[in-house]
Design a protein around this motif. Structure first.
Motif, PDB file in Angstrom:
ATOM      1  N   MET A  63      51.002  23.804  -3.676  1.00 25.81           N
ATOM      2  CA  MET A  63      51.243  22.895  -2.557  1.00 25.81           C
ATOM      3  C   MET A  63      49.936  22.286  -2.077  1.00 25.81           C
ATOM      4  SD  MET A  63      53.808  21.628  -0.950  1.00 25.81           S
ATOM      5  CE  MET A  63      55.180  22.777  -1.040  1.00 25.81           C
ATOM      6  N   GLU A  64      48.862  23.060  -2.109  1.00 21.49           N
ATOM      7  CA  GLU A  64      47.553  22.526  -1.697  1.00 21.49           C
ATOM      8  C   GLU A  64      47.174  21.325  -2.562  1.00 21.49           C
ATOM      9  OE1 GLU A  64      44.957  26.025   0.363  1.00 21.49           O
ATOM     10  OE2 GLU A  64      44.802  25.811  -1.809  1.00 21.49           O
ATOM     11  N   ASN A  65      47.361  21.463  -3.857  1.00 17.14           N
ATOM     12  CA  ASN A  65      47.024  20.356  -4.760  1.00 17.14           C
ATOM     13  C   ASN A  65      47.862  19.116  -4.455  1.00 17.14           C
ATOM     14  OD1 ASN A  65      45.236  22.047  -6.021  1.00 17.14           O
ATOM     15  ND2 ASN A  65      46.357  22.186  -7.960  1.00 17.14           N
ATOM     16  N   ARG A  66      49.128  19.322  -4.125  1.00 22.78           N
ATOM     17  CA  ARG A  66      50.001  18.174  -3.826  1.00 22.78           C
ATOM     18  C   ARG A  66      49.497  17.413  -2.605  1.00 22.78           C
ATOM     19  NH1 ARG A  66      54.262  22.570  -4.537  1.00 22.78           N
ATOM     20  NH2 ARG A  66      54.251  22.699  -6.810  1.00 22.78           N
ATOM     21  N   ILE A  67      48.997  18.155  -1.627  1.00 23.73           N
ATOM     22  CA  ILE A  67      48.474  17.509  -0.421  1.00 23.73           C
ATOM     23  C   ILE A  67      47.176  16.762  -0.733  1.00 23.73           C
ATOM     24  CG2 ILE A  67      47.521  17.949   1.877  1.00 23.73           C
ATOM     25  CD1 ILE A  67      49.506  20.335   2.053  1.00 23.73           C
ATOM     26  N   VAL A  68      46.313  17.387  -1.525  1.00 19.40           N
ATOM     27  CA  VAL A  68      45.043  16.743  -1.892  1.00 19.40           C
ATOM     28  C   VAL A  68      45.304  15.458  -2.667  1.00 19.40           C
ATOM     29  CG1 VAL A  68      42.979  16.960  -3.331  1.00 19.40           C
ATOM     30  CG2 VAL A  68      43.682  18.869  -1.866  1.00 19.40           C
ATOM     31  N   ILE A  69      46.205  15.521  -3.617  1.00 12.54           N
ATOM     32  CA  ILE A  69      46.514  14.338  -4.437  1.00 12.54           C
ATOM     33  C   ILE A  69      47.032  13.199  -3.562  1.00 12.54           C
ATOM     34  CG2 ILE A  69      48.049  13.438  -6.235  1.00 12.54           C
ATOM     35  CD1 ILE A  69      47.851  16.276  -7.532  1.00 12.54           C
ATOM     36  N   ALA A  70      47.895  13.523  -2.620  1.00 13.64           N
ATOM     37  CA  ALA A  70      48.396  12.488  -1.715  1.00 13.64           C
ATOM     38  C   ALA A  70      47.278  11.938  -0.837  1.00 13.64           C
ATOM     39  CB  ALA A  70      49.521  13.059  -0.841  1.00 13.64           C
ATOM     40  N   ASN A  71      46.426  12.817  -0.325  1.00 18.33           N
ATOM     41  CA  ASN A  71      45.323  12.388   0.539  1.00 18.33           C
ATOM     42  C   ASN A  71      44.342  11.464  -0.174  1.00 18.33           C
ATOM     43  OD1 ASN A  71      46.146  13.704   2.854  1.00 18.33           O
ATOM     44  ND2 ASN A  71      44.904  15.523   2.497  1.00 18.33           N
ATOM     45  N   CYS A  72      44.231  11.642  -1.480  1.00 15.66           N
ATOM     46  CA  CYS A  72      43.281  10.835  -2.258  1.00 15.66           C
ATOM     47  C   CYS A  72      43.857   9.481  -2.665  1.00 15.66           C
ATOM     48  CB  CYS A  72      42.829  11.607  -3.499  1.00 15.66           C
ATOM     49  SG  CYS A  72      41.704  12.987  -3.139  1.00 15.66           S
ATOM     50  N   GLY A  73      45.061   9.158  -2.204  1.00  8.30           N
ATOM     51  CA  GLY A  73      45.624   7.830  -2.432  1.00  8.30           C
ATOM     52  C   GLY A  73      46.290   7.637  -3.775  1.00  8.30           C
ATOM     53  N   ALA A  74      46.734   8.736  -4.393  1.00 10.33           N
ATOM     54  CA  ALA A  74      47.296   8.617  -5.741  1.00 10.33           C
ATOM     55  C   ALA A  74      48.718   8.076  -5.753  1.00 10.33           C
ATOM     56  CB  ALA A  74      47.267   9.983  -6.437  1.00 10.33           C
ATOM     57  N   ILE A  75      49.460   8.277  -4.684  1.00 11.00           N
ATOM     58  CA  ILE A  75      50.906   8.016  -4.743  1.00 11.00           C
ATOM     59  C   ILE A  75      51.215   6.556  -5.052  1.00 11.00           C
ATOM     60  CG2 ILE A  75      52.986   7.869  -3.299  1.00 11.00           C
ATOM     61  CD1 ILE A  75      52.260  10.625  -2.186  1.00 11.00           C
ATOM     62  N   SER A  76      50.599   5.627  -4.340  1.00 17.15           N
ATOM     63  CA  SER A  76      50.912   4.213  -4.568  1.00 17.15           C
ATOM     64  C   SER A  76      50.512   3.783  -5.984  1.00 17.15           C
ATOM     65  CB  SER A  76      50.225   3.327  -3.531  1.00 17.15           C
ATOM     66  OG  SER A  76      48.812   3.469  -3.620  1.00 17.15           O
ATOM     67  N   LEU A  77      49.427   4.359  -6.498  1.00 14.83           N
ATOM     68  CA  LEU A  77      48.989   4.028  -7.855  1.00 14.83           C
ATOM     69  C   LEU A  77      49.965   4.582  -8.893  1.00 14.83           C
ATOM     70  CD1 LEU A  77      45.201   4.821  -7.346  1.00 14.83           C
ATOM     71  CD2 LEU A  77      46.210   2.545  -7.596  1.00 14.83           C
ATOM     72  N   LEU A  78      50.464   5.784  -8.657  1.00 12.72           N
ATOM     73  CA  LEU A  78      51.448   6.376  -9.564  1.00 12.72           C
ATOM     74  C   LEU A  78      52.743   5.576  -9.548  1.00 12.72           C
ATOM     75  CD1 LEU A  78      50.782  10.111  -8.686  1.00 12.72           C
ATOM     76  CD2 LEU A  78      50.429   9.076 -10.945  1.00 12.72           C
ATOM     77  N   VAL A  79      53.135   5.110  -8.376  1.00 10.35           N
ATOM     78  CA  VAL A  79      54.342   4.279  -8.281  1.00 10.35           C
ATOM     79  C   VAL A  79      54.170   3.007  -9.118  1.00 10.35           C
ATOM     80  CG1 VAL A  79      55.743   2.857  -6.720  1.00 10.35           C
ATOM     81  CG2 VAL A  79      55.117   5.199  -6.068  1.00 10.35           C
ATOM     82  N   ASP A  80      52.999   2.386  -9.027  1.00  7.75           N
ATOM     83  CA  ASP A  80      52.742   1.187  -9.839  1.00  7.75           C
ATOM     84  C   ASP A  80      52.860   1.485 -11.334  1.00  7.75           C
ATOM     85  OD1 ASP A  80      52.284  -0.323  -7.572  1.00  7.75           O
ATOM     86  OD2 ASP A  80      50.095  -0.135  -7.661  1.00  7.75           O
ATOM     87  N   LEU A  81      52.430   2.687 -11.731  1.00  5.86           N
ATOM     88  CA  LEU A  81      52.431   3.039 -13.150  1.00  5.86           C
ATOM     89  C   LEU A  81      53.830   3.398 -13.679  1.00  5.86           C
ATOM     90  CD1 LEU A  81      49.106   5.081 -13.391  1.00  5.86           C
ATOM     91  CD2 LEU A  81      49.570   2.785 -14.284  1.00  5.86           C
ATOM     92  N   LEU A  82      54.804   3.477 -12.797  1.00  9.32           N
ATOM     93  CA  LEU A  82      56.186   3.669 -13.264  1.00  9.32           C
ATOM     94  C   LEU A  82      56.653   2.481 -14.100  1.00  9.32           C
ATOM     95  CD1 LEU A  82      57.882   5.169 -10.076  1.00  9.32           C
ATOM     96  CD2 LEU A  82      57.084   6.404 -12.108  1.00  9.32           C
TER      97      LEU A  82
END
Length: 307
Positions: A63-82
């Motif tokens: 869960m810690e990693n999931r929070i870090v990944i979100a904090n680092c701005g990965a989500i919008s970039l991952l959505v684009d890569l869909l």
């Protein structure tokens, strides 16, 4: 906006070796994720493949990693890569989002990044594993009530029904789970029926498929609308529902009894069919030993059948 901390609290003034180690590890993960996020922004498929794969593994670990990944701005970039034309990048991106969505706050952030339509794109164009994980992500997002509406209105139902009928065993399971969640919202029930789901759901009542409980739960929801009742009858769903009353799990018996009650309340023909399938003895047993809700449904159905 204040960033969420992976530790869930502020770092105390005093320190101990254990705390220092945790902070050091957290800093290392943040640095690693930051570098991977930069690779997501590039145009190299090789770099994106490697970065999405590493994020996929990290998001699965804690869960810690999931929070870090979100904090680092990965989500919008991952959505684009869909929408990536590279199938491995697409698969890694959707799987990472699935793992990230385990965190409740991340569900909201993924939705806010307008992920629903790109996830549907993956359902329509992805490889087998990408489709499975897209369906599972849509289910995860649909835990938020408003998303049941958004997902249904965004065109997800048709591709989910297609996966239900034509996917791998795991894909069918993920599709059935997502469709159950969507069918809780009344507006989605008619589109699910119109997309041809009931034919596939009836086929999947075969115990060998291992999906009886999930399938019967969807049918119970769909049986509450006229189109659903008609389709269940036309597709030969009554024998499977009667079998579920007799042999299903406690919840399966409850949902099957609920569906049969919906069918029989408005149709003498369905009443006769249910009786011909030998439903009365298992319903009597269910009325005495089922869950409280199952007992009530069985008692009501027995009264209807005795008229």
């Amino acid at each position: 906006m204040r960033r969420r901390r992976a530790s869930g609290s502020l770092v105390p003034q005093t320190s101990s070796p254990a705390i220092e180690t945790r902070v050091d590890n957290s800093g290392l993960i943040e640095a690693q994720v930051g570098n991977l996020v930069e690779d997501l922004k590039g145009t190299s498929f090789d770099a994106q493949r490697d970065a999405t794969f590493e994020l996929r593994l990290l998001a699965k670990q804690s869960m810690e990693n999931r929070i870090v990944i979100a904090n680092c701005g990965a989500i919008s970039l991952l959505v684009d890569l869909l929408r990536s034309t590279d199938k491995r990048v697409q698969e890694n991106a959707v799987t990472t989002l699935l793992n990230l969505s385990i965190n409740v706050e991340n569900k909201t952030e993924i939705t806010a990044a307008n992920a629903i339509e790109p996830l549907i794109h993956v359902l329509e164009t992805g490889g087998a594993e990408a489709k499975e994980n897209s369906a599972a992500t849509l289910f995860s997002l649909s835990v938020i009530e408003d998303n049941k509406v958004r997902i249904g209105r965004s065109g997800a139902i048709g591709p989910l029904v297609d996966l239900l009928g034509n996917g791998t065993p795991r894909g069918r399971k993920d599709a059935a789970t997502a469709l159950f969640s969507l069918s809780i919202f009344h507006e989605n029930r008619r589109p699910i029926v119109q997309a041809g789901a009931i034919k596939y759901l009836v086929e999947l009542m075969d115990p060998a498929a291992g999906l009886v409980d999930k399938v019967v739960a969807v049918l119970a929801n769909l049986s509450t609308i006229p189109e659903g009742k008609t389709a269940i009858g036309q597709e030969g769903g009554i024998p499977g529902l009667v079998e579920a009353v007799e042999l299903g799990s406690a919840k399966g018996k409850e949902h099957a009894a609920a569906a049969l009650l919906q069918l029989c309340t408005s149709s003498d023909r369905y009443c006769r069919m249910v009786q011909q399938e030998g439903a009365v003895p298992p319903l009597v047993v269910l009325s005495q030993y089922g869950t409280p809700r199952a007992q009530k449904k069985a008692e009501s159905l027995l009264r209807v059948l005795s008229k």
